[in-house]
Design a protein around this motif. Structure first.
Motif, PDB file in Angstrom:
ATOM      1  N   VAL A   1       0.850  -1.196   0.000  1.00 29.13           N
ATOM      2  CA  VAL A   1       0.000   0.000   0.000  1.00 29.13           C
ATOM      3  C   VAL A   1       0.885   1.245   0.000  1.00 29.13           C
ATOM      4  CG1 VAL A   1      -1.741   1.303   1.291  1.00 29.13           C
ATOM      5  CG2 VAL A   1      -1.795  -1.210   1.293  1.00 29.13           C
ATOM      6  N   PRO A   2       0.659   2.187  -0.944  1.00 26.04           N
ATOM      7  CA  PRO A   2       1.426   3.429  -0.899  1.00 26.04           C
ATOM      8  C   PRO A   2       0.927   4.296   0.258  1.00 26.04           C
ATOM      9  CG  PRO A   2      -0.210   3.532  -2.652  1.00 26.04           C
ATOM     10  CD  PRO A   2      -0.303   2.162  -2.046  1.00 26.04           C
ATOM     11  N   LEU A   3       1.842   4.741   1.118  1.00 28.94           N
ATOM     12  CA  LEU A   3       1.444   5.529   2.297  1.00 28.94           C
ATOM     13  C   LEU A   3       1.853   6.995   2.196  1.00 28.94           C
ATOM     14  CD1 LEU A   3       2.338   2.917   5.085  1.00 28.94           C
ATOM     15  CD2 LEU A   3       0.099   3.365   4.055  1.00 28.94           C
TER      16      LEU A   3
ATOM     17  N   PRO B   1      -1.357  -4.611   8.139  1.00 28.48           N
ATOM     18  CA  PRO B   1       0.096  -4.484   8.257  1.00 28.48           C
ATOM     19  C   PRO B   1       0.799  -5.634   7.554  1.00 28.48           C
ATOM     20  CG  PRO B   1      -0.954  -4.077  10.371  1.00 28.48           C
ATOM     21  CD  PRO B   1      -2.025  -4.586   9.442  1.00 28.48           C
ATOM     22  N   LYS B   2       1.914  -5.314   6.909  1.00 31.65           N
ATOM     23  CA  LYS B   2       2.713  -6.350   6.242  1.00 31.65           C
ATOM     24  C   LYS B   2       4.169  -6.122   6.607  1.00 31.65           C
ATOM     25  CE  LYS B   2       4.031  -8.378   1.825  1.00 31.65           C
ATOM     26  NZ  LYS B   2       3.920  -9.750   2.280  1.00 31.65           N
ATOM     27  N   ALA B   3       4.610  -6.785   7.663  1.00 30.05           N
ATOM     28  CA  ALA B   3       6.006  -6.652   8.093  1.00 30.05           C
ATOM     29  C   ALA B   3       6.384  -7.905   8.860  1.00 30.05           C
ATOM     30  CB  ALA B   3       6.176  -5.425   8.971  1.00 30.05           C
ATOM     31  N   ALA B   4       7.648  -8.260   8.760  1.00 26.87           N
ATOM     32  CA  ALA B   4       8.135  -9.453   9.462  1.00 26.87           C
ATOM     33  C   ALA B   4       8.043  -9.263  10.968  1.00 26.87           C
ATOM     34  CB  ALA B   4       9.575  -9.740   9.056  1.00 26.87           C
ATOM     35  N   ASN B   5       8.221  -8.026  11.433  1.00 26.24           N
ATOM     36  CA  ASN B   5       8.084  -7.742  12.862  1.00 26.24           C
ATOM     37  C   ASN B   5       7.778  -6.263  13.062  1.00 26.24           C
ATOM     38  OD1 ASN B   5      10.639  -6.176  13.225  1.00 26.24           O
ATOM     39  ND2 ASN B   5      11.532  -8.119  12.568  1.00 26.24           N
TER      40      ASN B   5
ATOM     41  N   ARG C   1       2.049  -1.502   5.025  1.00 22.66           N
ATOM     42  CA  ARG C   1       0.735  -2.127   4.851  1.00 22.66           C
ATOM     43  C   ARG C   1       0.667  -2.837   3.498  1.00 22.66           C
ATOM     44  NH1 ARG C   1       0.467   0.824   9.209  1.00 22.66           N
ATOM     45  NH2 ARG C   1      -1.530   1.224  10.240  1.00 22.66           N
ATOM     46  N   GLY C   2      -0.233  -3.823   3.419  1.00 22.19           N
ATOM     47  CA  GLY C   2      -0.477  -4.520   2.159  1.00 22.19           C
ATOM     48  C   GLY C   2      -1.962  -4.572   1.844  1.00 22.19           C
ATOM     49  N   PHE C   3      -2.283  -4.616   0.555  1.00 22.23           N
ATOM     50  CA  PHE C   3      -3.658  -4.879   0.115  1.00 22.23           C
ATOM     51  C   PHE C   3      -3.860  -6.394   0.056  1.00 22.23           C
ATOM     52  CE2 PHE C   3      -3.449  -0.602  -1.954  1.00 22.23           C
ATOM     53  CZ  PHE C   3      -4.634  -0.086  -1.442  1.00 22.23           C
ATOM     54  N   TYR C   4      -4.981  -6.866   0.609  1.00 25.24           N
ATOM     55  CA  TYR C   4      -5.313  -8.296   0.593  1.00 25.24           C
ATOM     56  C   TYR C   4      -6.745  -8.482   0.121  1.00 25.24           C
ATOM     57  CZ  TYR C   4      -1.202  -9.026   3.588  1.00 25.24           C
ATOM     58  OH  TYR C   4       0.074  -9.072   4.094  1.00 25.24           O
TER      59      TYR C   4
END
Length: 224
Positions: A94-96, A181-185, A205-208
Protein backbone atom coordinates in the motif's frame (compact mmCIF):
# COMPACT_ATOMS: atom_id res chain seq x y z
CA UNK A 1 16.72 -29.24 -14.93
CA UNK A 2 17.45 -25.69 -16.16
CA UNK A 3 15.42 -22.74 -14.94
CA UNK A 4 12.34 -22.46 -17.18
CA UNK A 5 12.27 -19.46 -19.50
CA UNK A 6 9.26 -17.12 -19.38
CA UNK A 7 6.38 -18.56 -21.45
CA UNK A 8 6.15 -17.10 -24.95
CA UNK A 9 2.35 -16.85 -25.01
CA UNK A 10 -0.75 -17.38 -22.87
CA UNK A 11 -1.25 -20.75 -24.61
CA UNK A 12 2.30 -21.76 -23.68
CA UNK A 13 1.71 -20.65 -20.07
CA UNK A 14 -1.53 -22.63 -19.77
CA UNK A 15 0.18 -25.75 -21.18
CA UNK A 16 2.62 -25.50 -18.26
CA UNK A 17 -0.25 -24.96 -15.82
CA UNK A 18 -2.09 -28.04 -17.11
CA UNK A 19 1.12 -30.10 -16.89
CA UNK A 20 1.49 -29.52 -13.14
CA UNK A 21 -2.17 -30.04 -12.13
CA UNK A 22 -2.48 -33.01 -9.77
CA UNK A 23 1.18 -32.99 -8.70
CA UNK A 24 2.20 -32.32 -5.12
CA UNK A 25 4.50 -29.40 -4.35
CA UNK A 26 7.14 -31.93 -3.29
CA UNK A 27 6.94 -33.83 -6.60
CA UNK A 28 7.22 -30.57 -8.51
CA UNK A 29 10.18 -29.39 -6.39
CA UNK A 30 11.95 -32.71 -6.93
CA UNK A 31 11.34 -32.57 -10.67
CA UNK A 32 13.01 -29.14 -10.86
CA UNK A 33 15.59 -29.70 -8.06
CA UNK A 34 14.02 -26.84 -6.13
CA UNK A 35 14.91 -26.81 -2.40
CA UNK A 36 12.00 -27.82 -0.11
CA UNK A 37 11.58 -26.63 3.48
CA UNK A 38 10.47 -29.03 6.22
CA UNK A 39 7.82 -26.59 7.41
CA UNK A 40 6.58 -23.19 6.31
CA UNK A 41 6.99 -21.21 9.54
CA UNK A 42 10.09 -19.54 8.16
CA UNK A 43 9.35 -20.26 4.49
CA UNK A 44 5.72 -19.19 4.10
CA UNK A 45 6.42 -17.93 0.59
CA UNK A 46 7.92 -21.21 -0.61
CA UNK A 47 4.89 -22.58 -2.52
CA UNK A 48 4.53 -19.31 -4.44
CA UNK A 49 8.27 -19.15 -5.18
CA UNK A 50 8.26 -22.72 -6.46
CA UNK A 51 5.26 -22.11 -8.73
CA UNK A 52 6.75 -18.83 -10.04
CA UNK A 53 10.00 -20.64 -10.81
CA UNK A 54 8.41 -23.60 -12.62
CA UNK A 55 5.98 -21.49 -14.64
CA UNK A 56 8.67 -18.97 -15.64
CA UNK A 57 7.41 -15.83 -13.89
CA UNK A 58 9.89 -13.02 -14.42
CA UNK A 59 8.78 -9.92 -12.50
CA UNK A 60 10.36 -10.74 -9.12
CA UNK A 61 9.46 -8.00 -6.66
CA UNK A 62 8.75 -5.31 -9.27
CA UNK A 63 5.28 -3.67 -9.04
CA UNK A 64 4.15 -5.26 -12.32
CA UNK A 65 2.35 -8.53 -13.17
CA UNK A 66 4.47 -11.69 -12.62
CA UNK A 67 4.42 -12.58 -16.33
CA UNK A 68 5.24 -9.03 -17.31
CA UNK A 69 5.26 -9.48 -21.09
CA UNK A 70 1.88 -11.29 -20.98
CA UNK A 71 0.33 -8.88 -18.45
CA UNK A 72 -0.65 -11.79 -16.20
CA UNK A 73 -0.30 -12.01 -12.41
CA UNK A 74 0.18 -15.41 -10.71
CA UNK A 75 -1.75 -16.05 -7.48
CA UNK A 76 -1.57 -19.38 -5.70
CA UNK A 77 -4.68 -19.92 -3.58
CA UNK A 78 -4.53 -22.29 -0.59
CA UNK A 79 -7.89 -24.12 -0.31
CA UNK A 80 -9.46 -26.61 2.11
CA UNK A 81 -11.00 -30.02 1.37
CA UNK A 82 -14.28 -28.29 0.40
CA UNK A 83 -12.50 -26.03 -2.10
CA UNK A 84 -12.79 -22.89 0.04
CA UNK A 85 -9.94 -20.37 0.38
CA UNK A 86 -8.02 -20.80 3.63
CA UNK A 87 -6.63 -17.28 3.84
CA UNK A 88 -6.73 -13.81 2.32
CA UNK A 89 -4.70 -13.19 -0.85
CA UNK A 90 -1.87 -10.65 -0.83
CA UNK A 91 -1.97 -8.25 -3.80
CA UNK A 92 0.57 -5.47 -3.34
CA UNK A 93 2.19 -2.96 -1.00
CA UNK A 94 0.00 0.00 0.00
CA UNK A 95 1.43 3.43 -0.90
CA UNK A 96 1.44 5.53 2.30
CA UNK A 97 2.96 8.73 0.87
CA UNK A 98 3.02 10.56 -2.48
CA UNK A 99 -0.67 10.03 -3.14
CA UNK A 100 -1.27 13.24 -5.09
CA UNK A 101 -2.80 12.26 -8.42
CA UNK A 102 -3.14 8.59 -7.42
CA UNK A 103 -6.13 6.94 -9.08
CA UNK A 104 -7.54 3.43 -9.18
CA UNK A 105 -6.84 3.32 -12.91
CA UNK A 106 -3.07 3.86 -12.47
CA UNK A 107 -2.74 1.85 -9.24
CA UNK A 108 -0.48 -1.20 -8.83
CA UNK A 109 -3.49 -3.15 -7.48
CA UNK A 110 -5.43 -2.65 -10.71
CA UNK A 111 -2.41 -3.62 -12.84
CA UNK A 112 -1.91 -6.78 -10.78
CA UNK A 113 -5.59 -7.80 -10.78
CA UNK A 114 -6.35 -6.94 -14.40
CA UNK A 115 -5.52 -10.50 -15.52
CA UNK A 116 -4.79 -13.22 -12.95
CA UNK A 117 -3.72 -16.84 -13.22
CA UNK A 118 -5.27 -18.48 -10.15
CA UNK A 119 -3.61 -21.69 -9.02
CA UNK A 120 -5.58 -23.49 -6.26
CA UNK A 121 -3.47 -25.63 -3.91
CA UNK A 122 -5.03 -28.11 -1.46
CA UNK A 123 -3.33 -26.85 1.68
CA UNK A 124 -5.23 -28.03 4.75
CA UNK A 125 -3.19 -27.54 7.93
CA UNK A 126 -2.82 -31.31 8.43
CA UNK A 127 -1.09 -31.75 5.05
CA UNK A 128 2.72 -31.37 5.05
CA UNK A 129 3.80 -28.60 2.63
CA UNK A 130 5.51 -31.08 0.29
CA UNK A 131 2.31 -33.19 0.12
CA UNK A 132 0.01 -30.34 -0.86
CA UNK A 133 -1.64 -30.92 -4.23
CA UNK A 134 -1.79 -28.40 -7.07
CA UNK A 135 -5.24 -27.97 -8.57
CA UNK A 136 -6.39 -26.82 -12.01
CA UNK A 137 -5.18 -23.29 -12.68
CA UNK A 138 -7.38 -20.87 -14.60
CA UNK A 139 -7.27 -17.34 -15.98
CA UNK A 140 -9.56 -14.65 -14.59
CA UNK A 141 -10.32 -11.03 -15.32
CA UNK A 142 -12.60 -8.96 -13.07
CA UNK A 143 -16.16 -8.42 -14.26
CA UNK A 144 -17.50 -4.87 -14.30
CA UNK A 145 -19.15 -5.52 -10.94
CA UNK A 146 -16.00 -7.00 -9.38
CA UNK A 147 -13.92 -4.11 -10.72
CA UNK A 148 -16.38 -1.61 -9.20
CA UNK A 149 -16.14 -3.31 -5.78
CA UNK A 150 -12.34 -3.35 -5.89
CA UNK A 151 -12.22 0.28 -7.02
CA UNK A 152 -14.54 1.41 -4.21
CA UNK A 153 -12.53 -0.41 -1.52
CA UNK A 154 -9.27 0.98 -2.93
CA UNK A 155 -10.56 4.57 -3.13
CA UNK A 156 -12.15 4.60 0.33
CA UNK A 157 -9.02 3.31 2.06
CA UNK A 158 -6.53 5.36 0.02
CA UNK A 159 -8.55 8.47 0.88
CA UNK A 160 -8.16 7.72 4.60
CA UNK A 161 -4.38 7.38 4.11
CA UNK A 162 -4.24 10.66 2.17
CA UNK A 163 -6.13 12.37 5.04
CA UNK A 164 -3.51 11.16 7.53
CA UNK A 165 -5.83 8.55 9.06
CA UNK A 166 -3.81 5.43 8.27
CA UNK A 167 -3.94 4.24 11.90
CA UNK A 168 -7.77 4.09 11.69
CA UNK A 169 -7.65 1.46 8.96
CA UNK A 170 -8.26 -2.12 10.06
CA UNK A 171 -9.01 -5.42 8.34
CA UNK A 172 -12.73 -4.80 8.91
CA UNK A 173 -12.81 -2.09 6.25
CA UNK A 174 -13.43 -2.99 2.61
CA UNK A 175 -16.11 -5.26 1.22
CA UNK A 176 -13.76 -7.38 -0.91
CA UNK A 177 -10.30 -5.91 -0.27
CA UNK A 178 -8.69 -4.96 3.04
CA UNK A 179 -5.51 -3.24 4.16
CA UNK A 180 -3.40 -4.95 6.83
CA UNK A 181 0.10 -4.48 8.26
CA UNK A 182 2.71 -6.35 6.24
CA UNK A 183 6.01 -6.65 8.09
CA UNK A 184 8.14 -9.45 9.46
CA UNK A 185 8.08 -7.74 12.86
CA UNK A 186 6.95 -4.53 14.55
CA UNK A 187 10.43 -2.99 14.32
CA UNK A 188 10.03 -2.56 10.55
CA UNK A 189 8.51 0.86 9.90
CA UNK A 190 7.97 3.19 6.96
CA UNK A 191 6.89 6.80 6.36
CA UNK A 192 3.20 7.66 6.18
CA UNK A 193 1.11 10.84 6.13
CA UNK A 194 0.20 11.80 9.70
CA UNK A 195 -2.95 13.50 11.03
CA UNK A 196 -1.49 17.01 10.56
CA UNK A 197 0.06 16.31 7.17
CA UNK A 198 3.54 15.70 8.60
CA UNK A 199 5.26 12.36 8.11
CA UNK A 200 4.92 9.70 10.81
CA UNK A 201 6.45 6.24 11.19
CA UNK A 202 4.10 3.28 10.88
CA UNK A 203 4.08 -0.37 9.89
CA UNK A 204 4.16 -1.12 6.13
CA UNK A 205 0.74 -2.13 4.85
CA UNK A 206 -0.48 -4.52 2.16
CA UNK A 207 -3.66 -4.88 0.12
CA UNK A 208 -5.31 -8.30 0.59
CA UNK A 209 -8.32 -9.81 -1.17
CA UNK A 210 -10.86 -11.10 1.34
CA UNK A 211 -11.81 -14.78 1.20
CA UNK A 212 -15.44 -14.01 0.27
CA UNK A 213 -14.14 -12.48 -2.97
CA UNK A 214 -11.79 -15.34 -3.90
CA UNK A 215 -14.49 -17.85 -2.91
CA UNK A 216 -16.82 -16.25 -5.48
CA UNK A 217 -14.10 -16.42 -8.14
CA UNK A 218 -13.60 -20.15 -7.46
CA UNK A 219 -17.34 -20.82 -7.38
CA UNK A 220 -17.94 -19.08 -10.71
CA UNK A 221 -15.05 -20.99 -12.30
CA UNK A 222 -15.90 -24.48 -11.08
CA UNK A 223 -19.69 -24.48 -10.71
CA UNK A 224 -21.17 -27.41 -12.62
Amino acid sequence: MNKPQPPESITHLMQRVDAIAGLTLGELAQQYQFKSPEHLLREKGWPGQLLEYVLGASAGSKPVPDFEHLGIELKSLPIDYQGRPLETTYVSVVPLTGLTGATWENSTVRKKLNHVLWLPVLAERDIQPVNRTIGHGFLWQPTEQQNALLKRDWEEQIELIALGRVEEISGHLGQVMQIRPKAANSRVTTDAIGPNGKLIKTLPRGFYLKTNFTQDILYNQFKA
